[in-house]
Scaffold this motif. Structure first.
Motif, PDB file in Angstrom:
ATOM      1  N   PRO A 100       8.670  -2.931 -15.229  1.00  0.00           N
ATOM      2  CA  PRO A 100       8.195  -4.306 -15.398  1.00  0.00           C
ATOM      3  C   PRO A 100       7.838  -4.986 -14.074  1.00  0.00           C
ATOM      4  O   PRO A 100       8.372  -4.638 -13.016  1.00  0.00           O
ATOM      5  N   ASN A 101       6.929  -5.921 -14.157  1.00  0.00           N
ATOM      6  CA  ASN A 101       6.590  -6.833 -13.047  1.00  0.00           C
ATOM      7  C   ASN A 101       5.970  -6.160 -11.830  1.00  0.00           C
ATOM      8  O   ASN A 101       5.987  -6.721 -10.732  1.00  0.00           O
ATOM      9  N   ILE A 102       5.435  -4.952 -12.005  1.00  0.00           N
ATOM     10  CA  ILE A 102       4.578  -4.381 -10.966  1.00  0.00           C
ATOM     11  C   ILE A 102       3.291  -3.911 -11.627  1.00  0.00           C
ATOM     12  O   ILE A 102       3.266  -3.630 -12.825  1.00  0.00           O
ATOM     13  N   HIS A 103       2.237  -3.856 -10.844  1.00  0.00           N
ATOM     14  CA  HIS A 103       0.946  -3.400 -11.361  1.00  0.00           C
ATOM     15  C   HIS A 103       0.353  -2.406 -10.369  1.00  0.00           C
ATOM     16  O   HIS A 103       0.205  -2.716  -9.186  1.00  0.00           O
ATOM     17  N   ILE A 104       0.048  -1.208 -10.851  1.00  0.00           N
ATOM     18  CA  ILE A 104      -0.540  -0.181  -9.977  1.00  0.00           C
ATOM     19  C   ILE A 104      -2.042  -0.378  -9.920  1.00  0.00           C
ATOM     20  O   ILE A 104      -2.737  -0.287 -10.937  1.00  0.00           O
ATOM     21  N   CYS A 105      -2.543  -0.644  -8.717  1.00  0.00           N
ATOM     22  CA  CYS A 105      -3.955  -0.989  -8.529  1.00  0.00           C
ATOM     23  C   CYS A 105      -4.791   0.153  -7.984  1.00  0.00           C
ATOM     24  O   CYS A 105      -6.018   0.028  -7.883  1.00  0.00           O
ATOM     25  N   GLY A 106      -4.148   1.252  -7.564  1.00  0.00           N
ATOM     26  CA  GLY A 106      -4.926   2.350  -7.002  1.00  0.00           C
ATOM     27  C   GLY A 106      -4.096   3.217  -6.075  1.00  0.00           C
ATOM     28  O   GLY A 106      -2.862   3.252  -6.178  1.00  0.00           O
ATOM     29  N   LEU A 107      -4.788   3.866  -5.149  1.00  0.00           N
ATOM     30  CA  LEU A 107      -4.156   4.822  -4.243  1.00  0.00           C
ATOM     31  C   LEU A 107      -4.417   4.466  -2.785  1.00  0.00           C
ATOM     32  O   LEU A 107      -5.405   3.804  -2.461  1.00  0.00           O
ATOM     33  N   MET A 108      -3.531   4.925  -1.927  1.00  0.00           N
ATOM     34  CA  MET A 108      -3.701   4.783  -0.482  1.00  0.00           C
ATOM     35  C   MET A 108      -3.423   6.123   0.175  1.00  0.00           C
ATOM     36  O   MET A 108      -2.575   6.889  -0.293  1.00  0.00           O
ATOM     37  N   ILE A 112      -0.119   3.557  -4.810  1.00  0.00           N
ATOM     38  CA  ILE A 112       0.676   4.770  -4.615  1.00  0.00           C
ATOM     39  C   ILE A 112       0.130   5.482  -3.377  1.00  0.00           C
ATOM     40  O   ILE A 112      -1.071   5.787  -3.302  1.00  0.00           O
ATOM     41  N   GLU A 113       1.008   5.724  -2.403  1.00  0.00           N
ATOM     42  CA  GLU A 113       0.592   6.404  -1.174  1.00  0.00           C
ATOM     43  C   GLU A 113       0.659   7.916  -1.372  1.00  0.00           C
ATOM     44  O   GLU A 113       1.699   8.464  -1.736  1.00  0.00           O
ATOM     45  N   VAL A 114      -0.460   8.572  -1.108  1.00  0.00           N
ATOM     46  CA  VAL A 114      -0.556  10.017  -1.278  1.00  0.00           C
ATOM     47  C   VAL A 114      -0.807  10.671   0.081  1.00  0.00           C
ATOM     48  O   VAL A 114      -1.732  10.281   0.804  1.00  0.00           O
ATOM     49  N   ASN A 115       0.021  11.626   0.419  1.00  0.00           N
ATOM     50  CA  ASN A 115      -0.151  12.393   1.660  1.00  0.00           C
ATOM     51  C   ASN A 115      -1.131  13.530   1.354  1.00  0.00           C
ATOM     52  O   ASN A 115      -0.740  14.670   1.148  1.00  0.00           O
ATOM     53  N   HIS A 123       0.805  -1.222   0.000  1.00  0.00           N
ATOM     54  CA  HIS A 123       0.000   0.000   0.000  1.00  0.00           C
ATOM     55  C   HIS A 123       0.835   1.268   0.000  1.00  0.00           C
ATOM     56  O   HIS A 123       0.316   2.339  -0.309  1.00  0.00           O
ATOM     57  N   SER A 124       2.098   1.169   0.389  1.00  0.00           N
ATOM     58  CA  SER A 124       2.859   2.355   0.789  1.00  0.00           C
ATOM     59  C   SER A 124       3.982   2.742  -0.163  1.00  0.00           C
ATOM     60  O   SER A 124       5.075   3.101   0.261  1.00  0.00           O
ATOM     61  N   VAL A 125       3.726   2.703  -1.470  1.00  0.00           N
ATOM     62  CA  VAL A 125       4.745   3.099  -2.439  1.00  0.00           C
ATOM     63  C   VAL A 125       4.670   4.613  -2.626  1.00  0.00           C
ATOM     64  O   VAL A 125       3.690   5.140  -3.161  1.00  0.00           O
ATOM     65  N   ASP A 126       5.700   5.310  -2.164  1.00  0.00           N
ATOM     66  CA  ASP A 126       5.650   6.774  -2.130  1.00  0.00           C
ATOM     67  C   ASP A 126       6.774   7.443  -2.908  1.00  0.00           C
ATOM     68  O   ASP A 126       6.948   8.656  -2.837  1.00  0.00           O
TER      69      ASP A 126
END
Length: 230
Positions: free
Chosen positions: A150-158, A121-124, A95-98
């Motif tokens: 490659p080899n990652i998939h962005i599913c939304g925001l946190m 993608i974690e959004v402050n 959840h915490s990719v910033d």
């Protein structure tokens, strides 16, 4: 005790879904089990919960080894790049990719381990100095850059909304992060799917659900107060 607390949370989740005209199946309840012993996790697992969240990689790995293997583990806390390798193939969602550097490390380790890793993608969103997360302004650029890896998939925001006495105070932030996800979805970026909105914790999850959360992260509401001295 834990089972009763969980029932109360579940009831409130259902009621919030009804108020918002949503199906209960649209919201995933993540039991945030940080600092809690596996006996308590097992009790929650036995009620049917399969999504558990942890803040520290080592704690997640320790619990992963002894808990049933059909659990979906969610990495919620700030993630150091040198710890990413331990999560490969074991975490359902980070959840915490910033930052792009963190996304690059997750991508590199995913390639190395021949897995695809789902991330948010974690959004402050409130711009709090004490919180991690990219800014609202930088979020779209980060999504666009990370989506090419490659080899990652962005599913939304946190997002982690501010600690407030009145949950209504966070409604505006939940609305803002939802609007941001809509704006990103409209861009139709390859490898980006904005179907996950991870927002809302024990103090404000009902408002978050009303504003479109698809995942809520409940720790204290289920497990009780945490002991950080262990």
């Amino acid at each position: 005790m834990v089972t009763e607390s969980l029932k109360e949370v579940e009831k409130k989740v259902e009621e919030a879904c009804k108020r918002a005209g949503r199906e209960r199946s649209e919201v995933t309840l993540i039991a945030v089990s940080k600092t809690k012993p596996v006996e308590m996790l097992q009790e929650v697992y036995d009620t049917g919960v399969r999504d558990f969240g942890e803040n520290k990689v080592q704690e997640m790995m320790d619990k992963y080894e002894v808990m049933p293997k059909d659990i979906h583990w969610h990495m919620l806390g700030h993630l150091q790049r040198n710890k990413v390798k331990y999560l490969m193939g074991k975490v359902a969602l980070i959840h915490s990719v910033d930052s792009l550097r963190l996304a690059q490390e997750i991508s590199a380790q995913s390639v190395k381990h021949e897995v695809t890793t789902d991330i948010l993608i974690e959004v402050n969103i409130a711009g709090e100095a004490s919180k991690f997360g990219t800014t609202r302004e930088e979020a779209i650029a980060l999504v666009e850059a990370a989506a090419k890896l490659p080899n990652i998939h962005i599913c939304g925001l946190m997002t982690i909304a501010p600690y407030v006495e009145n949950p209504e105070d966070n409604r505006k932030y939940f609305q803002q992060i939802r609007q941001l996800s809509v704006d990103i979805k409209r861009k139709n970026i390859d490898n980006v799917d904005m179907h996950v909105l991870s927002m809302g914790m024990s103090g404000d999850y009902e408002v978050a659900i009303e504003e479109g959360a698809t995942m809520v992260r409940i720790g204290t509401g289920i497990f009780g107060a945490r002991n950080y001295n262990i």
